[in-house]
Design a protein around this motif. Structure first.
Motif, PDB file in Angstrom:
ATOM      1  N   HIS A  11       0.854  -1.192   0.000  1.00 55.03           N
ATOM      2  CA  HIS A  11       0.000   0.000   0.000  1.00 55.03           C
ATOM      3  C   HIS A  11       0.892   1.245   0.000  1.00 55.03           C
ATOM      4  CE1 HIS A  11      -3.655  -2.321   1.142  1.00 55.03           C
ATOM      5  NE2 HIS A  11      -2.793  -3.039   1.829  1.00 55.03           N
ATOM      6  N   ILE A  12       0.772   2.088  -1.024  1.00 58.54           N
ATOM      7  CA  ILE A  12       1.385   3.419  -0.949  1.00 58.54           C
ATOM      8  C   ILE A  12       0.373   4.324  -0.267  1.00 58.54           C
ATOM      9  CG2 ILE A  12       2.099   5.443  -2.257  1.00 58.54           C
ATOM     10  CD1 ILE A  12       3.526   3.775  -4.178  1.00 58.54           C
ATOM     11  N   LEU A  13       0.665   4.667   0.965  1.00 56.40           N
ATOM     12  CA  LEU A  13      -0.270   5.469   1.757  1.00 56.40           C
ATOM     13  C   LEU A  13      -0.276   6.929   1.289  1.00 56.40           C
ATOM     14  CD1 LEU A  13       0.611   4.015   5.276  1.00 56.40           C
ATOM     15  CD2 LEU A  13      -1.122   3.228   3.654  1.00 56.40           C
ATOM     16  N   LYS A  14       0.901   7.390   0.852  1.00 54.86           N
ATOM     17  CA  LYS A  14       0.979   8.778   0.406  1.00 54.86           C
ATOM     18  C   LYS A  14       2.242   8.976  -0.408  1.00 54.86           C
ATOM     19  CE  LYS A  14       0.804  13.579   2.037  1.00 54.86           C
ATOM     20  NZ  LYS A  14       0.788  14.486   3.220  1.00 54.86           N
ATOM     21  N   ILE A  15       2.141   9.785  -1.453  1.00 56.98           N
ATOM     22  CA  ILE A  15       3.317  10.233  -2.209  1.00 56.98           C
ATOM     23  C   ILE A  15       3.465  11.731  -1.977  1.00 56.98           C
ATOM     24  CG2 ILE A  15       4.421  10.437  -4.454  1.00 56.98           C
ATOM     25  CD1 ILE A  15       2.787   8.108  -5.443  1.00 56.98           C
ATOM     26  N   GLU A  16       4.547  12.133  -1.346  1.00 56.69           N
ATOM     27  CA  GLU A  16       4.802  13.552  -1.106  1.00 56.69           C
ATOM     28  C   GLU A  16       5.673  14.095  -2.242  1.00 56.69           C
ATOM     29  OE1 GLU A  16       6.459  14.137   2.728  1.00 56.69           O
ATOM     30  OE2 GLU A  16       4.899  12.995   3.771  1.00 56.69           O
ATOM     31  N   HIS A  17       5.221  15.203  -2.835  1.00 53.11           N
ATOM     32  CA  HIS A  17       5.964  15.835  -3.923  1.00 53.11           C
ATOM     33  C   HIS A  17       6.691  17.061  -3.374  1.00 53.11           C
ATOM     34  CE1 HIS A  17       2.757  13.533  -5.844  1.00 53.11           C
ATOM     35  NE2 HIS A  17       3.508  13.485  -6.929  1.00 53.11           N
ATOM     36  N   HIS A  18       7.959  17.162  -3.673  1.00 50.04           N
ATOM     37  CA  HIS A  18       8.767  18.280  -3.184  1.00 50.04           C
ATOM     38  C   HIS A  18       9.138  19.166  -4.373  1.00 50.04           C
ATOM     39  CE1 HIS A  18       8.955  15.989   0.522  1.00 50.04           C
ATOM     40  NE2 HIS A  18       9.427  14.964  -0.158  1.00 50.04           N
ATOM     41  N   PHE A  19       8.899  20.458  -4.220  1.00 49.97           N
ATOM     42  CA  PHE A  19       9.067  21.399  -5.326  1.00 49.97           C
ATOM     43  C   PHE A  19      10.104  22.466  -4.998  1.00 49.97           C
ATOM     44  CE2 PHE A  19       4.777  19.713  -5.610  1.00 49.97           C
ATOM     45  CZ  PHE A  19       4.668  19.401  -6.953  1.00 49.97           C
ATOM     46  N   SER A  20      10.658  23.012  -6.066  1.00 48.75           N
ATOM     47  CA  SER A  20      11.535  24.175  -5.956  1.00 48.75           C
ATOM     48  C   SER A  20      10.999  25.231  -6.906  1.00 48.75           C
ATOM     49  CB  SER A  20      12.976  23.794  -6.331  1.00 48.75           C
ATOM     50  OG  SER A  20      13.804  24.934  -6.297  1.00 48.75           O
ATOM     51  N   GLU A  21      10.916  26.480  -6.435  1.00 48.42           N
ATOM     52  CA  GLU A  21      10.346  27.564  -7.238  1.00 48.42           C
ATOM     53  C   GLU A  21      11.445  28.385  -7.888  1.00 48.42           C
ATOM     54  OE1 GLU A  21       7.689  31.396  -6.120  1.00 48.42           O
ATOM     55  OE2 GLU A  21       6.839  29.464  -5.517  1.00 48.42           O
ATOM     56  N   ASP A  22      11.307  28.639  -9.206  1.00 50.00           N
ATOM     57  CA  ASP A  22      12.331  29.423  -9.891  1.00 50.00           C
ATOM     58  C   ASP A  22      11.997  30.915  -9.833  1.00 50.00           C
ATOM     59  OD1 ASP A  22      10.369  29.902 -11.758  1.00 50.00           O
ATOM     60  OD2 ASP A  22      11.138  28.482 -13.233  1.00 50.00           O
ATOM     61  N   SER A  23      12.811  31.709 -10.498  1.00 51.02           N
ATOM     62  CA  SER A  23      12.667  33.174 -10.424  1.00 51.02           C
ATOM     63  C   SER A  23      11.378  33.667 -11.069  1.00 51.02           C
ATOM     64  CB  SER A  23      13.868  33.839 -11.112  1.00 51.02           C
ATOM     65  OG  SER A  23      13.964  33.395 -12.467  1.00 51.02           O
ATOM     66  N   THR A  24      10.785  32.841 -11.948  1.00 46.66           N
ATOM     67  CA  THR A  24       9.539  33.256 -12.600  1.00 46.66           C
ATOM     68  C   THR A  24       8.307  32.831 -11.802  1.00 46.66           C
ATOM     69  OG1 THR A  24       9.349  31.207 -13.899  1.00 46.66           O
ATOM     70  CG2 THR A  24      10.657  33.016 -14.844  1.00 46.66           C
ATOM     71  N   GLY A  25       8.538  32.103 -10.691  1.00 47.54           N
ATOM     72  CA  GLY A  25       7.426  31.663  -9.858  1.00 47.54           C
ATOM     73  C   GLY A  25       6.920  30.280 -10.203  1.00 47.54           C
ATOM     74  N   CYS A  26       7.505  29.637 -11.208  1.00 43.38           N
ATOM     75  CA  CYS A  26       7.080  28.280 -11.588  1.00 43.38           C
ATOM     76  C   CYS A  26       7.717  27.255 -10.655  1.00 43.38           C
ATOM     77  CB  CYS A  26       7.474  27.981 -13.032  1.00 43.38           C
ATOM     78  SG  CYS A  26       6.527  28.918 -14.249  1.00 43.38           S
ATOM     79  N   LYS A  27       6.929  26.256 -10.297  1.00 42.57           N
ATOM     80  CA  LYS A  27       7.423  25.212  -9.411  1.00 42.57           C
ATOM     81  C   LYS A  27       7.947  24.025 -10.219  1.00 42.57           C
ATOM     82  CE  LYS A  27       4.454  26.228  -5.443  1.00 42.57           C
ATOM     83  NZ  LYS A  27       3.442  25.681  -4.503  1.00 42.57           N
ATOM     84  N   HIS A  28       9.079  23.490  -9.776  1.00 41.81           N
ATOM     85  CA  HIS A  28       9.703  22.344 -10.416  1.00 41.81           C
ATOM     86  C   HIS A  28       9.750  21.190  -9.412  1.00 41.81           C
ATOM     87  CE1 HIS A  28      11.374  24.766 -13.822  1.00 41.81           C
ATOM     88  NE2 HIS A  28      11.257  25.724 -12.909  1.00 41.81           N
TER      89      HIS A  28
END
Length: 520
Positions: free
Chosen positions: A234-251
């Motif tokens: 069972h995958i109970l949860k997948i946590e996604h970790h993001f980094s925001e660039d200078s334009t405000g877009c998340k990677h």
């Protein structure tokens, strides 16, 4: 992911290809905490702009479980038949004998203890379907969508579950960085971070699509039990970790998986219940090299990868495993290809060449076949095996070839007529294992021998019945109270033993044997 799940309508579909319009995408700001295209897409990890260059800013993440392979080489892992067969499903996929149940679902079934029980497996949410060819025959059409590399993730889960007291209740946490190290992906400089994350997310979910239903017969003191269909992991949860660039877009820069074993672990990976002999605790040793090898050869030598994963479990049963060539071919290439090769000459030639090449790759990674000299003589062995005895020294090598040239049957001669039929009766005595495998197998065989000897001693002592104890006591003119005092027991305990009301434990049997001079 459906376009309707994008709150800004940034997802564009053109010829069934998905892309993101960066002018419309705002990373779901004001709608969700995380970009929904990344969260809901199970295969890829789309980003709205070009991949971000340079180092990513570190962020606080959920603490993970302890790393596997503390010595850099091995980790214990759950190795029960449930885990083994699930590994076969991920490795062999459509090659297994799938059938269709009364509800039209594909199932793979394995009988237990000569048909007294069974284990059934299914696959959910993969879009696996069946096509009716006639009234009796069904054909699997979509199982190849599974990836053999997911078997490595399955083994990683099995290793994590082994170090937890109650894996069917407790979860373990694993990050993309840990998975990268276990699989050797950190060395792949040709893959971008987004590509690696996409691959890891895809592979991590595949073992969780396997379901199992178990009908287990009584085995020794362990009572029979039945488990309804449930997920293997069972995958109970997948946590996604993001980094925001200078334009405000998340990677997307990282993933964390919270995983728990299915209910099967309560019956096959239960240390406490195993001590009470009410459940199993079955584990083996997982060499890290198995994971990295599969990741290296899965494209060019899938047959080798299949055999490698199968032998990981098979060798746990002991060194002397006489394996037939047809058995190895069926698990490496499937029953259909072997049957087809039996009927068509060109297919036979290709399959023999592939099989000998796959055995050579196994040998290269330290898993060397020992051919049975009777059923697998030198004349039908692969060329690389024939040349294994070629001396390194130039003069010695020249003498070797001169001697070979004078023989009636030379090493470089073509295989004899009827080689395929000879191979169908050939056996491999065992596989010589790498040192890291062999050492742990030797320890396992010692434990197995100690367990066997202990069972023999217990069986011998169990023949002492209450009547024998009473006769021996009277022959020595001892009362029940006197014998009880000598043993440190109560008189009622002696009375119950002699009447057959209670059964003796191993320690008490040995004690009575010594005090009363009983044979054994």
């Amino acid at each position: 992911m459906p376009q309707t799940q994008c709150p800004t309508g940034a997802i564009v579909v053109d010829n069934e290809q998905y892309s993101i319009n960066p002018e419309l995408c705002n990373s779901c700001e004001g709608y969700h905490e995380e970009p929904q295209c990344v969260v809901h897409c199970s295969i890829s990890s789309p980003v709205p702009t070009l991949p971000k260059k340079g180092r990513y800013k570190a962020e606080t993440r959920t603490p993970t479980s302890s790393d596997l392979f503390p010595d850099g080489k091995h980790s214990p892992f759950a190795s029960s038949i449930v885990v083994w067969e699930a590994c076969n499903i991920l490795a062999q996929r459509q090659s297994l004998p799938w059938t269709v149940d009364t509800e039209g679902q594909l199932i793979y079934q394995r009988s237990i203890k000569q048909g007294q029980g069974s284990i059934s497996f299914g696959i959910k949410d993969f879009g696996c379907t069946s096509q009716t060819l006639n009234d009796d025959v069904k054909k699997v059409t979509d199982i190849p969508a599974m990836d053999i590399r997911a078997a490595c993730i399955h083994l990683i889960y099995a290793a994590h579950a082994t170090v937890i007291d109650k894996p069917w209740e407790q979860e373990f946490v694993i990050s993309d960085q840990q998975i990268e190290r276990y699989l050797g992906l950190e060395k792949r400089k040709d893959l971008s971070k987004a590509t690696k994350l996409s691959l890891i997310k895809n592979l991590a979910q595949q073992p969780c699509q396997i379901t199992t239903a178990i009908d287990w017969p009584q085995q020794g003191r362990i009572n029979s039990f039945s488990l309804p269909e449930s997920q293997l992991w069972h995958i109970l949860k997948i946590e996604h970790h993001f980094s925001e660039d200078s334009t405000g877009c998340k990677h997307l820069v990282g993933l964390t998986f919270r995983v728990r074993a299915g209910i099967w672990a309560k019956y096959f990976l239960n240390k406490e219940a195993c001590k009470e002999r009410t459940a199993f605790y079955q584990y083996g040793i997982l060499p890290k090299s198995v994971l990295t090898t599969v990741m290296s050869i899965w494209q060019q030598h899938e047959g080798t990868a299949r055999m490698l994963l199968w032998l990981l479990f098979k060798t746990k049963m002991g060194r002397e495993q006489r394996l037939t060539v047809p058995t190895l071919m069926r698990l490496a290439y499937g029953e259909q290809k072997v049957r087809q090769a039996s009927s068509f000459r060109e297919d036979r030639k290709r399959l023999i060449k592939t099989f000998e090449s796959d055995l050579e790759v196994l040998s290269h990674y330290g898993i060397k076949p020992e051919f049975d000299p009777v059923t697998y003589p030198l004349e039908i062995q692969p060329m690389w095996a024939k040349l294994a005895g070629l001396p390194d020294d130039g003069d010695a090598a020249l003498d070797f070839w001169i001697d070979d040239g004078s023989k009636h049957q030379r090493l470089t001669d073509r295989g004899p007529r009827g080689k395929w039929n000879m191979l169908m009766n050939a056996r491999i005595l065992w596989f010589e294992l790498p040192q890291e495998w062999d050492r742990h197998l030797a320890e396992f065989e010692k434990q197995k021998l100690r367990y066997t000897n202990k069972r023999k001693r217990t069986k011998k002592l169990s023949t002492i019945c209450g009547e024998q104890i009473m006769m021996a006591r009277k022959n020595q003119q001892l009362s029940q109270r006197q014998l009880a005092t000598m043993l440190g027991k109560s008189q009622s305990w002696i009375r119950d033993i002699e009447s057959g009301r209670f059964q003796l434990k191993g320690e008490d049997q040995m004690l009575l044997q010594n005090v009363l001079g009983l044979g054994g």
